[in-house]
Design an enzyme around this catalytic site. Structure first.
Site, short mmCIF file in Angstrom:
data_model
loop_
_atom_site.label_atom_id
_atom_site.label_comp_id
_atom_site.label_asym_id
_atom_site.label_seq_id
_atom_site.Cartn_x
_atom_site.Cartn_y
_atom_site.Cartn_z
N HIS A 39 0.83 -1.19 0.00
CA HIS A 39 0.00 0.00 0.00
C HIS A 39 0.87 1.24 0.00
CE1 HIS A 39 -2.64 -3.16 2.11
NE2 HIS A 39 -2.64 -3.31 0.81
N VAL A 40 1.37 1.53 -1.19
CA VAL A 40 2.25 2.66 -1.43
C VAL A 40 1.43 3.71 -2.17
CG1 VAL A 40 4.40 3.37 -2.52
CG2 VAL A 40 4.17 1.04 -1.66
#
Ligand code: FAD
Ligand code: SF4
Lengths: 587, 221
Positions: A516-517
């Site tokens: 989850h960038v």
């Protein structure tokens, strides 16, 4: 270079966002739509024999081929960045379906105040409480505006769960802290395996409000509003890093592709690696004209198009804009330029590894089956007494207990890491080990950003994306606090021994945290401080839309995909209802 | 072309033993025979394979808690991995410049491939298979912090617990040790039962479960 006949729409990337947009445009318009996906085709039957931990989890069969393209990393602007030579802290996908094929399908929504963190925090604690070097911004869209689109995403995927707040009415057993929902989840919660169920008991006795993890590993057979039917999950346990062999886990190939394939106006070209977006942009205005890609045979192709969607996930969205010279690259020294700013990565770690007396049968479960609690999330507890802002969720998921990855974890009291003593402990604890996970917010900072690397290149010879990224005191102190809370929970669960998380030091590219960038092409209220407007439309090129978590000004604690899908739906509506009638700026 | 190398193992040490663990209790079910098997090697020389087999079985020994690396065929597993795309670094980003002294948070930054790391590391283990167990342990302790050892340790665990199609975990001996059933298409009826008790279905491999001839990654490309 070969030039192809023009099409109405090009979508770059065939993952969750690209294929959702393709489905919406295919179903609601007569536009000719081409999806360009760099990887190969995929279908549910491919997963009939993928339950092999070595090739899929350890050797990353489904991920981006790092030998061709990776990113470089440094902790601050004074360092020389180094390439991430093997997969580590996050796992980009490739191939039709993108990372949406091998995801875990944990599907919470963001708390309402996440969209307005800057104004809410300043209101409550004053601007002095914010870290000096923060770059937090409000999103330009509110939870209330997004709620109907969240509901569409829930229905599309058939998310399993228990509502805790239906139109303001609190419901015990669900997440009573969540934003209001217009309806109950489409399917009931997943079954709760043993480890997660003892977590739920412990959490209750400590006064927390545990609830079943919202899951797109659907609890029973489900038919969505598009008429797509999927079976219920069988808790096989081969979920994260695998595709689901029966299509119970919602994935783009089982949820979106069957609809897309019915529409003759949409086609998907695989092996099409987009290298540049061609445009004629002056200072503030202009338009995208098409894209250049390398096809499966290495031939360069120009595909002209009227309307372009960039949907190649956070990192490549930012990189393709930088490579194409679209917009002004962010400069942390002057804080001018908006492209590449506000890089964040969910603060995710195993807060405690707990060792139990009794066996847990952890081979059974799904990527998303489990229990979580949000009492320590967002601003749900008073931060005036704490040395950090915001928070996150603690959870006990029953997923991923595959033996190569998990066998060998032993309590701290065992000193050896090989040999008889270690082996004995490893065998004993393999199925007596559970992890309480934490996933928390990562604030945006001025010096966490992306640009092009001056040294390292991909297999085409194009510069790699460079990440400048490190944790700050806010995340470190939050991590320490949450680790203490997780230790209390583990003890309440009856753990015999507990190994706490060792703490966040500098950003560690070797520890998988989450995929989850976010950030790089963020949304906002002005072109000075953002790349796209709240409809995800590029400020300068009004026929270019940038989909996905690249648009998040900062990270919320929750996993991003429901929010990504909700934003994509909202953009699709704006395109169909307004843009096609009058192709101009939507905000 | 290099001379064909073989690893000769006695049947008793690979697959002659069938061990079921109902929650860690070990049962020996089948009798042992004296036949031996010649396994063609893909990467190692015979002596290298013997060093690796010996070292792996100090890392994951065969002892009173049950069989270990030797019975699982870990050396054969590692040989196949090294000969395949992983051993050749097919999946790693290998463009220079290389930074030798990078902090650990950046991951392995070196130029050497797994094949090269093993070949180099094994030079230091000459005659290892003929040492006494304590001497072997002392030798391994001296290299404990090397990259070679950490690869060997990781690969030993892989060879213990991989699907048998990869050449390790023969007869699912590793899975039986820990009570892992392998791929099961459905746990629907059991996932919310057996609370606090070991539930140990009989292991089955991917090929047994799917009845498909699945090709392992080391045989691709
Ligand atoms: C292991 C794992 C677990 C996860 N678990 C969860 C979870 O539990 N909950 C959750 O909410 N989210 C989870 N995620 C994240 C989720 O998968 C993503 O949020 C989602 O897939 C993002 O959608 P996207 O369309 O932006 O990107 P993707 O789905 O990744 O699709 C991007 C596509 O673009 C293609 N592409 C990239 N560059 C180019 C190019 N130059 N030319 C052509 N095509 C290109 C890629 O090949 C890829 O197919 C997880 C991710 C991973 C990897
Ligand atoms: S655990 Fe459920 S959703 Fe996940 S792969 Fe298995 S059957 Fe599919």
């Amino acid at each position: 270079m070969k030039t192809l006949p023009s099409v109405d729409v090009v979508i770059i990337g065939g993952g969750w966002t690209g294929l959702l947009m393709a489905k919406e445009l295919g179903s609601r318009t007569a536009l000719s739509v081409v999806v360009l996906e760099r990887g190969g085709p995929r279908k549910t039957d491919d997963y009939g024999d993928d339950m092999d931990e070595l090739d899929y989890t350890i050797r990353f069969r489904m991920m981006q081929d790092v030998s061709q393209e990776t990113v470089t990393l440094r902790h601050d602007s004074s360092q020389r960045a180094l390439p991430l030579r093997q997969h580590g802290s996050f796992l980009p996908g490739s191939g039709v379906g993108g990372a949406g094929e091998h995801w875990s399908a944990v599907c919470p929504r963001f708390l309402p105040d996440c969209f307005e963190v800057l104004s809410r925090t300043t209101e409550k604690y004053g601007s002095k409480r914010l870290p000096e070097d923060h770059a937090i911004q409000d999103w330009g869209v509110t939870y209330d505006e997004l709620e109907p689109h969240y509901t569409r995403a829930d229905l599309l995927l058939g998310i399993s769960g228990k509502a805790g707040n239906i139109r303001g009415q609190q419901i015990e057993g669900g997440n009573i802290f969540e934003g209001w929902r217009s309806a109950e989840y489409p399917t009931p919660p997943t079954k709760i395996p043993y480890f997660s169920s003892i977590f739920a008991e412990a959490a209750k006795s400590l006064g927390y409000h545990p609830y079943p993890v919202p899951a797109a590993t659907t609890s029973r057979a489900y038919t969505n509003p598009d008429g797509i039917s999927r079976p219920g999950c069988t808790y096989c346990g081969y979920c994260e890093t695998f595709g689901c062999m029966i299509g119970a886990k919602s994935q783009p190939t089982n949820t979106l592709l069957p609809v897309i394939q019915k529409h003759k106006n949409v086609s998907i070209r695989t092996g099409a690696w987009v290298r540049r977006i061609v445009h004629d942009a002056s200072e503030n205005k202009g338009s995208a004209r098409g894209v250049i890609y390398s096809d499966a045979n290495g031939q360069e192709v120009f595909q002209p198009a009227e309307l372009i969607f960039l949907a190649s996930w956070t990192l490549n969205n930012t990189r393709l804009l930088l490579l194409s010279g679209i917009g002004k690259a962010y400069d942390p020294a002057t804080r001018k330029g908006s492209l590449g700013r506000n890089l964040t990565h969910q603060v995710a770690f195993s807060a405690v590894t707990a060792f139990f007396e009794k066996p847990l049968n952890r081979f059974m479960g799904s990527g998303a089956s489990g229990i979580m609690l949000s009492d320590l999330d967002g601003d749900l507890f008073d931060h005036s007494k704490h040395p950090f802002l915001r928070g996150g969720a603690l959870s006990a998921r029953s997923a991923r207990s595959l033996p190569i990855s998990e066998c060998g974890a032993v309590p701290k009291s065992v000193k050896s890491t090989w040999g008889s003593e270690w082996k004995k402990a490893a065998l004993h604890y393999y199925d007596r080990t559970g992890r309480i996970g934490f996933s928390g917010e990562h604030l945006a900072y001025q010096d966490n950003y992306m640009d092009l690397d001056p040294v390292y290149k991909d297999h085409f010879g194009d510069p790699l994306l460079r990440l400048t990224l490190d944790w700050r005191e806010n995340e470190r102190k939050m991590a320490d606090y949450m680790t203490t809370k997780a230790m209390e929970l583990a003890r309440e669960m009856g753990a015999k021994e507990v190994n706490p998380f060792s703490g966040l030091r500098s950003y560690d590219a070797t520890r998988y945290q989450s995929s989850h960038v976010q950030g790089g092409a963020i949304m906002g209220s002005s072109p000075e401080s953002s790349v796209v407007n709240p409809y995800l439309q590029h400020w300068q090129l009004s026929n270019l839309f940038v989909l996905g978590a690249s648009s998040f000004p900062q990270n919320a604690s929750a996993n991003p995909t429901p929010t990504i899908l909700a934003l994509t739906y909202r953009t699709a509506d704006a395109i169909v209802d307004r843009y096609l009638k009058n192709p101009a700026a939507l905000a | 072309m290099r001379r064909r190398e073989f690893l000769t193992l006695s049947a008793a040490s690979i697959g002659g033993v069938l061990v079921y663990s109902l929650d860690r209790e070990v049962f020996r079910l089948s009798a042992q025979t004296n036949q031996s098997v010649r396994i063609p090697l893909r990467f190692f020389t015979q002596s290298e394979a013997l060093f690796v087999a010996a070292a792996a079985s100090r890392i994951f020994p065969s002892d009173e808690t049950g069989p270990g690396a030797r019975e699982a065929g870990v050396a054969v597993y590692i040989d196949r991995q090294l000969a395949g795309p992983w051993g050749r670094d097919r999946y790693r980003y290998t463009e220079g410049p290389f930074e030798g002294n990078a902090p650990a948070e950046f991951g392995y930054q070196g130029k050497a491939t797994p094949q090269q790391i093993y070949r180099q590391g094994l030079k230091g283990l000459k005659g290892f298979d003929r040492l006494k167990a304590e001497e072997q342990d002392d030798t391994l302790k001296q290299i404990e912090t090397t990259l070679f050892f950490s690869l060997l340790r990781q690969n030993t665990i892989e060879g213990m617990f991989c699907d048998p199609m990869h050449g390790g975990n023969i007869d699912m001996v590793g899975w039986q040790l820990i009570g892992f059933p392998g791929p099961r298409m459905s746990n629907y009826d059991d996932v919310d039962k057996h609370f606090g008790e070991a539930f140990r279905p009989k292991p089955a491999s991917l090929r047994q479960v799917t009845r498909r001839k699945v090709r392992p990654g080391e045989d691709l490309e």
